[in-house]
Design a protein around this motif. Structure first.
Motif, PDB file in Angstrom:
ATOM      1  N   SER A  54       1.189  -0.961  -0.196  1.00  0.00           N
ATOM      2  CA  SER A  54      -0.633   0.020   0.143  1.00  0.00           C
ATOM      3  C   SER A  54       0.625   1.346  -0.107  1.00  0.00           C
ATOM      4  O   SER A  54       0.848   2.170  -0.636  1.00  0.00           O
ATOM      5  CB  SER A  54      -0.796  -0.329   1.185  1.00  0.00           C
ATOM      6  OG  SER A  54      -0.197   0.491   2.459  1.00  0.00           O
ATOM      7  N   ASP A  55       1.977   0.963   0.796  1.00  0.00           N
ATOM      8  CA  ASP A  55       2.704   1.996   0.388  1.00  0.00           C
ATOM      9  C   ASP A  55       3.722   2.271  -0.832  1.00  0.00           C
ATOM     10  O   ASP A  55       3.750   3.522  -1.435  1.00  0.00           O
ATOM     11  CB  ASP A  55       4.182   1.480   1.414  1.00  0.00           C
ATOM     12  CG  ASP A  55       3.759   1.614   3.094  1.00  0.00           C
ATOM     13  OD1 ASP A  55       3.314   2.476   3.461  1.00  0.00           O
ATOM     14  OD2 ASP A  55       5.313   1.164   3.364  1.00  0.00           O
ATOM     15  N   ILE A  58       0.112   4.060  -2.944  1.00  0.00           N
ATOM     16  CA  ILE A  58       0.011   5.356  -2.028  1.00  0.00           C
ATOM     17  C   ILE A  58       0.188   5.940  -3.251  1.00  0.00           C
ATOM     18  O   ILE A  58       0.433   7.458  -4.167  1.00  0.00           O
ATOM     19  CB  ILE A  58      -0.346   5.180  -1.108  1.00  0.00           C
ATOM     20  CG1 ILE A  58      -0.821   4.946  -0.468  1.00  0.00           C
ATOM     21  CG2 ILE A  58      -0.108   7.261  -0.715  1.00  0.00           C
ATOM     22  CD1 ILE A  58      -0.766   5.084   1.092  1.00  0.00           C
ATOM     23  N   ARG A  59       2.641   6.182  -3.513  1.00  0.00           N
ATOM     24  CA  ARG A  59       2.803   6.896  -4.085  1.00  0.00           C
ATOM     25  C   ARG A  59       2.892   6.835  -5.114  1.00  0.00           C
ATOM     26  O   ARG A  59       2.840   7.802  -5.927  1.00  0.00           O
ATOM     27  CB  ARG A  59       4.854   6.249  -3.569  1.00  0.00           C
ATOM     28  CG  ARG A  59       4.735   6.455  -2.594  1.00  0.00           C
ATOM     29  CD  ARG A  59       4.967   7.845  -1.826  1.00  0.00           C
ATOM     30  NE  ARG A  59       6.406   8.645  -2.388  1.00  0.00           N
ATOM     31  CZ  ARG A  59       8.087   8.479  -1.637  1.00  0.00           C
ATOM     32  NH1 ARG A  59       7.869   7.800  -0.720  1.00  0.00           N
ATOM     33  NH2 ARG A  59       8.659   8.857  -2.202  1.00  0.00           N
ATOM     34  N   ALA A  61      -0.344   6.723  -6.537  1.00  0.00           N
ATOM     35  CA  ALA A  61      -1.600   7.014  -6.866  1.00  0.00           C
ATOM     36  C   ALA A  61      -0.692   8.273  -6.993  1.00  0.00           C
ATOM     37  O   ALA A  61      -2.059   9.508  -7.849  1.00  0.00           O
ATOM     38  CB  ALA A  61      -2.936   7.215  -5.716  1.00  0.00           C
ATOM     39  N   GLN A  62      -0.599   8.975  -5.601  1.00  0.00           N
ATOM     40  CA  GLN A  62       0.174  10.354  -5.880  1.00  0.00           C
ATOM     41  C   GLN A  62       0.372  11.154  -7.507  1.00  0.00           C
ATOM     42  O   GLN A  62      -0.025  11.898  -8.010  1.00  0.00           O
ATOM     43  CB  GLN A  62       0.850  11.027  -4.923  1.00  0.00           C
ATOM     44  CG  GLN A  62       0.296  10.608  -3.168  1.00  0.00           C
ATOM     45  CD  GLN A  62       0.892  10.567  -2.024  1.00  0.00           C
ATOM     46  OE1 GLN A  62       1.953  10.706  -2.536  1.00  0.00           O
ATOM     47  NE2 GLN A  62       0.317  10.766  -1.203  1.00  0.00           N
ATOM     48  N   VAL A  72      -7.989  13.511  -4.888  1.00  0.00           N
ATOM     49  CA  VAL A  72      -8.388  12.483  -4.784  1.00  0.00           C
ATOM     50  C   VAL A  72     -10.152  12.815  -4.350  1.00  0.00           C
ATOM     51  O   VAL A  72     -10.513  11.700  -4.387  1.00  0.00           O
ATOM     52  CB  VAL A  72      -7.727  12.167  -2.514  1.00  0.00           C
ATOM     53  CG1 VAL A  72      -7.880  13.089  -2.170  1.00  0.00           C
ATOM     54  CG2 VAL A  72      -8.169  10.536  -3.293  1.00  0.00           C
ATOM     55  N   VAL A  96      -5.062   2.791   0.286  1.00  0.00           N
ATOM     56  CA  VAL A  96      -4.798   3.487  -0.269  1.00  0.00           C
ATOM     57  C   VAL A  96      -5.968   4.902  -0.221  1.00  0.00           C
ATOM     58  O   VAL A  96      -5.016   5.751   0.163  1.00  0.00           O
ATOM     59  CB  VAL A  96      -4.439   3.137  -2.295  1.00  0.00           C
ATOM     60  CG1 VAL A  96      -4.737   4.113  -2.674  1.00  0.00           C
ATOM     61  CG2 VAL A  96      -3.599   1.978  -2.324  1.00  0.00           C
ATOM     62  N   GLN A  97      -7.083   4.160  -0.035  1.00  0.00           N
ATOM     63  CA  GLN A  97      -7.908   5.502  -0.005  1.00  0.00           C
ATOM     64  C   GLN A  97      -8.100   6.271   0.939  1.00  0.00           C
ATOM     65  O   GLN A  97      -7.943   7.493   1.304  1.00  0.00           O
ATOM     66  CB  GLN A  97      -9.506   4.757  -0.326  1.00  0.00           C
ATOM     67  CG  GLN A  97     -10.367   5.901   0.692  1.00  0.00           C
ATOM     68  CD  GLN A  97     -12.087   4.864   0.705  1.00  0.00           C
ATOM     69  OE1 GLN A  97     -11.625   3.720   1.156  1.00  0.00           O
ATOM     70  NE2 GLN A  97     -12.975   5.364  -0.249  1.00  0.00           N
ATOM     71  N   GLY A  99      -5.202   6.065   3.213  1.00  0.00           N
ATOM     72  CA  GLY A  99      -3.703   6.650   3.103  1.00  0.00           C
ATOM     73  C   GLY A  99      -3.502   8.140   1.440  1.00  0.00           C
ATOM     74  O   GLY A  99      -2.758   9.033   2.015  1.00  0.00           O
ATOM     75  N   LEU A 100      -4.355   8.348   0.869  1.00  0.00           N
ATOM     76  CA  LEU A 100      -4.449   9.198   0.103  1.00  0.00           C
ATOM     77  C   LEU A 100      -5.458  10.858   1.254  1.00  0.00           C
ATOM     78  O   LEU A 100      -5.913  12.020   0.001  1.00  0.00           O
ATOM     79  CB  LEU A 100      -5.232   9.409  -0.884  1.00  0.00           C
ATOM     80  CG  LEU A 100      -5.053   8.114  -2.441  1.00  0.00           C
ATOM     81  CD1 LEU A 100      -5.067   7.932  -3.632  1.00  0.00           C
ATOM     82  CD2 LEU A 100      -3.288   9.255  -2.193  1.00  0.00           C
TER      83      LEU A 100
END
Ligand code: UT7
Length: 324
Positions: A54-55, A58-59, A61-62, A72, A96-97, A99-100
């Protein structure tokens, strides 16, 4: 007017640690020369201790949100393709959701191993076409280094960690193959072949995560035939042929498979995005990673016809045709 799922942004993330082939020479009976010549792989990235799927997701996705110029809260759905989740549950997608920083929409994982991103893209397309979501963040993220048998030279040199992400948005098209967006997909699986590529652990069997086992040569033979076949089927559904293809963006498992598939499709290697030398096989992350790298290199441009194709454990395989 026909609704299309159009690419609005793409991004990727690779863990910092780069592991060259030479590092394996001290651990197992192998050589840089064997790995390069049999697979095309030169190096791969491995996640740091404590760094999770997930880390990485997330990166990536960003990076995709930045590329799309979106925040987001504009995303309705998050789909993560992975076979190496942080936990048995919850899904990586909900992590992820969170985390964002999003609390709206919905998020879930798709598991089709190396074909996972193609399956996730086809799912996202279905959601957009049915009106369930307008903007979907589709991610492929893996930490395959966590499921390696470090004593098995036939597998441990092949895989790497990483993540790639794509943002799809509903846009109206004309209903022709000149439209931007996803034009067609073809998905397949055949569970009779489960012993060719699997992980020997799981919740309801051993209660452990297990390690990857592969009969590489048999998978290779299936791959060469099935990948060209699924790509042709998807192109055919879109009313297109190999001659229309600007870029094949294949699953990056082995350069020899990539070359053989391009040959069968009669597409020159000048029209194939290749990243396997730098990433190794990152399973569901390999296609979005290659899409992101291909765009960054200036290879994939708006309006280009892109064919993605992948095969992996299951066996599961498929192809998505899209105009960038
Ligand atoms: O992502 C999911 C889909 N996965 C794939 O698409 C992977 C598909 N398979 C492959 O990419 C290839 O089959 C491999 C790269 C895994 C193997 O290449 P191959 O040309 O099919 O080799 P092989 O398995 O037939 O093995 C040839 C020889 C064997 O030795 P013997 O039995 O001929 O003495 C292996 O033990 O190469 C040996 N070998 C190695 N030697 C040095 C296998 N791995 C290694 C190694 N270093 N790392």
């Amino acid at each position: 007017m026909t609704m299309r799922a159009v690419v609005r942004g793409v991004g990727h993330y690779l863990p910092e640690r780069v592991v060259p082939n030479a590092e394996f020479e001290a651990k197992v009976d192998t050589s840089d020369e064997w790995i390069r010549s049999r697979t095309g792989i030169e190096r791969r990235h491995f996640a740091a201790e404590g760094q999770t799927t997930s880390d990485l997701a997330i990166r990536a996705a960003q990076a995709a949100l930045t590329d799309a110029g979106m925040t987001v809260d504009q995303i309705d759905a998050i789909i993560v393709a992975t076979s190496t989740p942080d936990f048995t549950f919850p899904s990586v997608a909900t992590m992820v959701q969170a985390g964002l920083g999003s609390t709206s929409g919905f998020a879930f994982d798709v598991q089709a191993v190396c074909a996972g991103f193609v399956f996730a893209l086809a799912n996202a397309n279905g959601m957009i076409l049915s009106g369930q979501a307008n903007r979907v963040l589709v991610i492929g993220a893996e930490t395959f280094s966590r499921i390696m048998d470090w004593n098995d030279r036939t597998t441990c040199v092949l895989f790497g960690d990483g993540a790639g992400a794509l943002i799809l948005e509903a846009q109206e098209g004309n209903g022709t193959s000149a439209d931007r967006g996803i034009l067609s997909s073809d998905l397949n699986s055949d569970g009779r072949h489960r012993d060719l590529l699997y992980v020997d652990g799981g919740v309801s069997t051993t209660g452990t995560a297990g390690v990857l086992k592969m009969q590489g040569n048999s998978v290779f033979k299936h791959a060469v035939v099935k990948l060209a076949e699924t790509a042709h089927k998807a192109l055919d559904k879109a009313g297109l042929t190999s001659q229309d293809v600007d870029w094949i963006v294949p699953h990056q498992a082995n350069l020899r498979i990539i070359t053989a598939t391009a040959e069968r499709m009669q597409v020159s290697m000048d029209h194939v995005v290749v990243t396997v030398q730098d990433h190794g096989n990152t399973s569901a992350a390999s296609i979005p990673l290659a899409l992101s790298v291909g765009k960054a290199r200036g290879q994939i441009k708006q309006g280009d016809l892109v064919v993605t194709e992948a095969i992996g454990g299951g066996l599961a395989w498929g192809s998505v045709v899209l105009r960038w």
